[in-house]
Design an enzyme around this catalytic site. Structure first.
Site, PDB file in Angstrom:
ATOM      1  CD  GLU A 124      36.519  63.169   8.737  1.00 61.43           C
ATOM      2  OE1 GLU A 124      36.441  64.049   7.851  1.00 61.43           O
ATOM      3  OE2 GLU A 124      37.391  63.180   9.610  1.00 61.43           O
ATOM      4  CD  GLU A 143      34.286  72.163   4.395  1.00 62.59           C
ATOM      5  OE1 GLU A 143      35.397  71.731   4.098  1.00 62.59           O
ATOM      6  OE2 GLU A 143      33.703  71.844   5.433  1.00 62.59           O
TER       7      GLU A 143
END
EC number: 4.2.1.20
Length: 275
Positions: free
Chosen positions: A51, A62
């Site tokens: 990824e 995040e």
């Protein structure tokens, strides 16, 4: 090629009776040349799928680790186009390892879905994870990606209930990404006992492999998830290595590949002796 690479990789993993090891790094962290060097080394270190994040100024899903990585990526001048250029450079030497771009909708929207999908396919991107694009609004993006053979990979969470699940897995391809802990990346730890039934439920609903991420930082955690899931995703632990090595003027590529190798070994040995 494109999405077929993901399907082939999961078929091979199933034949080997092991989970895949999926690595996450941020493009341009700390700079483009280092990212490319890390990407080129990850398959030999044991990464089955990669990824690659493209930096965005407001990465709301995040935790602090990946937020700082996004800031470093933006500071180094990395863009969505620059991320695609990194994939194209990686593809010159590797036609087998699937690459999934992960990020936020705004940069993709700014390029235009059809333009982005065509450029991504040309670069050698296999899948896309967009954190902030709900399935109800994703059909135009799905149409553009499907036309180029790129998988749109959906996120499912512990909070995804039975009423919501069919919408989440509709038009999902490649695999389903199970967010094993509620909240942001890299802060809490995954609990393997909770992961097993969730993985089974998602497999039944989607008919696809299930990768588990958000909360896997140590080899033990990776191995526990690899016993029950089709793949274990590690991001923050690798990004931490990049950050600390860069701060200490150490060899970033060496440090992150060493950490990846430790985690890959744990994932590969998780099902040894099982059928």
């Amino acid at each position: 090629m494109t999405k077929d690479r993901i399907d082939r990789r999961f078929a091979a993993l199933k034949a080997e009776n092991r989970a895949g090891f999926v690595t996450y790094v941020m493009a341009g962290d700390p700079d483009a040349a280092t990212t490319l060097s890390v990407l080129k080394g990850l398959p030999a270190a044991g990464a089955d799928l990669i990824e690659l994040g493209f930096p965005f100024s407001d990465p709301m899903a995040e935790g602090p680790t990946i937020q700082r990585a996004a800031q470093r990526g933006l500071k180094s001048g990395m863009t969505l186009q620059g991320t695609l250029d990194l994939v194209a450079a990686f593809r010159e030497g590797d036609q087998d390892t699937p690459i999934i771009l992960m990020g936020y909708l705004n940069p993709v929207l700014n390029k235009g879905f059809e333009t982005f999908a065509a450029l991504a396919a040309k670069a050698g991107v296999d899948g896309l994870i967009i954190v902030d694009c709900p399935p109800e609004e994703a059909d135009p993006l799905s149409d553009a990606l499907e036309a180029e053979g790129i998988a749109l990979i959906r996120l499912a969470a512990p909070t995804t209930d039975d009423a919501r699940l069919p919408m989440v897995v509709r038009r999902t391809s490649g695999f389903v990404y199970y967010v094993s802990v509620a909240g942001v990346t890299g802060v809490k730890s995954a609990d393997a006992a909770d992961v097993a039934p969730a993985v089974e439920r998602l497999r039944k609903a989607s008919g696809l492999p299930v990768a588990v991420g958000f909360g896997i930082r140590t080899p033990d955690q990776a191995a526990a998830v690899a016993k029950v899931a089709d793949a274990a995703v590690v991001g923050s632990a690798l990004v931490d290595e990049i950050e600390s090595a860069a701060q200490l003027n150490e060899n970033v590529t060496e440090k992150v590949l060493l950490k990846a190798s430790e985690l890959a070994k744990a994932v590969r040995s998780a099902r040894v002796g099982t059928k």
